[in-house]
Design a protein around this motif. Structure first.
Motif, PDB file in Angstrom:
ATOM      1  N   PHE A   6     -30.542 -54.346  12.000  1.00  0.00           N
ATOM      2  CA  PHE A   6     -29.990 -54.472  13.353  1.00  0.00           C
ATOM      3  C   PHE A   6     -28.775 -53.564  13.521  1.00  0.00           C
ATOM      4  O   PHE A   6     -28.614 -52.920  14.559  1.00  0.00           O
ATOM      5  N   PHE A   9     -30.007 -50.126  13.971  1.00  0.00           N
ATOM      6  CA  PHE A   9     -30.557 -50.024  15.319  1.00  0.00           C
ATOM      7  C   PHE A   9     -29.434 -49.849  16.339  1.00  0.00           C
ATOM      8  O   PHE A   9     -29.522 -49.025  17.251  1.00  0.00           O
ATOM      9  N   ASN A  53     -34.955 -44.046  15.266  1.00  0.00           N
ATOM     10  CA  ASN A  53     -35.233 -45.389  14.759  1.00  0.00           C
ATOM     11  C   ASN A  53     -36.463 -45.443  13.861  1.00  0.00           C
ATOM     12  O   ASN A  53     -36.494 -46.191  12.896  1.00  0.00           O
ATOM     13  N   THR A  57     -34.058 -46.524  10.958  1.00  0.00           N
ATOM     14  CA  THR A  57     -33.970 -47.980  11.065  1.00  0.00           C
ATOM     15  C   THR A  57     -35.168 -48.672  10.446  1.00  0.00           C
ATOM     16  O   THR A  57     -35.017 -49.617   9.675  1.00  0.00           O
ATOM     17  N   ASN A  76     -39.915 -51.537  24.905  1.00  0.00           N
ATOM     18  CA  ASN A  76     -38.500 -51.577  25.260  1.00  0.00           C
ATOM     19  C   ASN A  76     -38.273 -51.604  26.775  1.00  0.00           C
ATOM     20  O   ASN A  76     -37.131 -51.551  27.229  1.00  0.00           O
ATOM     21  N   TYR A 117     -34.240 -54.418  20.356  1.00  0.00           N
ATOM     22  CA  TYR A 117     -34.425 -54.566  18.918  1.00  0.00           C
ATOM     23  C   TYR A 117     -35.617 -55.466  18.619  1.00  0.00           C
ATOM     24  O   TYR A 117     -36.486 -55.117  17.812  1.00  0.00           O
ATOM     25  N   SER A 120     -38.871 -53.701  19.441  1.00  0.00           N
ATOM     26  CA  SER A 120     -39.166 -52.617  18.496  1.00  0.00           C
ATOM     27  C   SER A 120     -39.652 -53.163  17.167  1.00  0.00           C
ATOM     28  O   SER A 120     -40.628 -52.669  16.594  1.00  0.00           O
ATOM     29  N   GLU A 121     -38.968 -54.174  16.667  1.00  0.00           N
ATOM     30  CA  GLU A 121     -39.335 -54.750  15.376  1.00  0.00           C
ATOM     31  C   GLU A 121     -40.700 -55.424  15.425  1.00  0.00           C
ATOM     32  O   GLU A 121     -41.501 -55.289  14.504  1.00  0.00           O
TER      33      GLU A 121
END
Length: 136
Positions: A6, A9, A53, A57, A76, A117, A120-121
């Motif tokens: 995080f 990110f 990312n 990330t 997003n 976040y 995206s994850e």
């Protein structure tokens, strides 16, 4: 949520903020206005943050693809909508921010961070998506 991931990110988001601001002021300079200019700057920042990312990330081994970029932008979109609504509300109703739209962009960025976040994850850089190369 992994706190280190995080934090990465958020760091990428901070760099994306700089891309966003530079693009917004460039768009304003060529006459796109506060609203269209912001849409252009958001897409520029989203493309930058997707590219960084994916490696920094989420350390994905999949090759970059238009499908992955599209999933990132789509996933997003909720955070982007929160971001844009916050920005638009501030430049519309907080008269002092008209002279400093970067402050409104910053508020929008913070508002959309957690949403972006999670999206995206969960939907873009899942580990099982690495095997999805070429599909999609």
């Amino acid at each position: 949520m992994q706190i280190h991931r995080f934090a990465r990110f958020a760091l990428v988001g901070a760099a994306g903020f700089l891309v966003d601001i530079a693009t917004l002021y460039g768009a304003l300079a060529i006459g796109l206005g506060l609203y269209l200019g912001r849409a252009v700057s958001y897409l520029s920042a989203a493309t930058f943050t997707w590219a960084v990312n994916r490696r920094f990330t989420f350390s994905t081994s999949a090759s970059p693809s238009l499908a992955e970029w599209f999933r990132f932008v789509l996933a997003n979109a909720s955070g982007g909508l929160v971001n844009y609504i916050t920005y638009a509300a501030l430049v519309t109703w907080a008269a002092g921010l008209l002279a400093h739209p970067a402050l409104a962009v910053a508020c929008g960025s913070v508002a959309g961070l957690a949403v972006n976040y999670a999206a995206s994850e969960r939907f873009v850089f899942r580990k099982d998506q690495d095997s999805d190369v070429g599909h999609g």
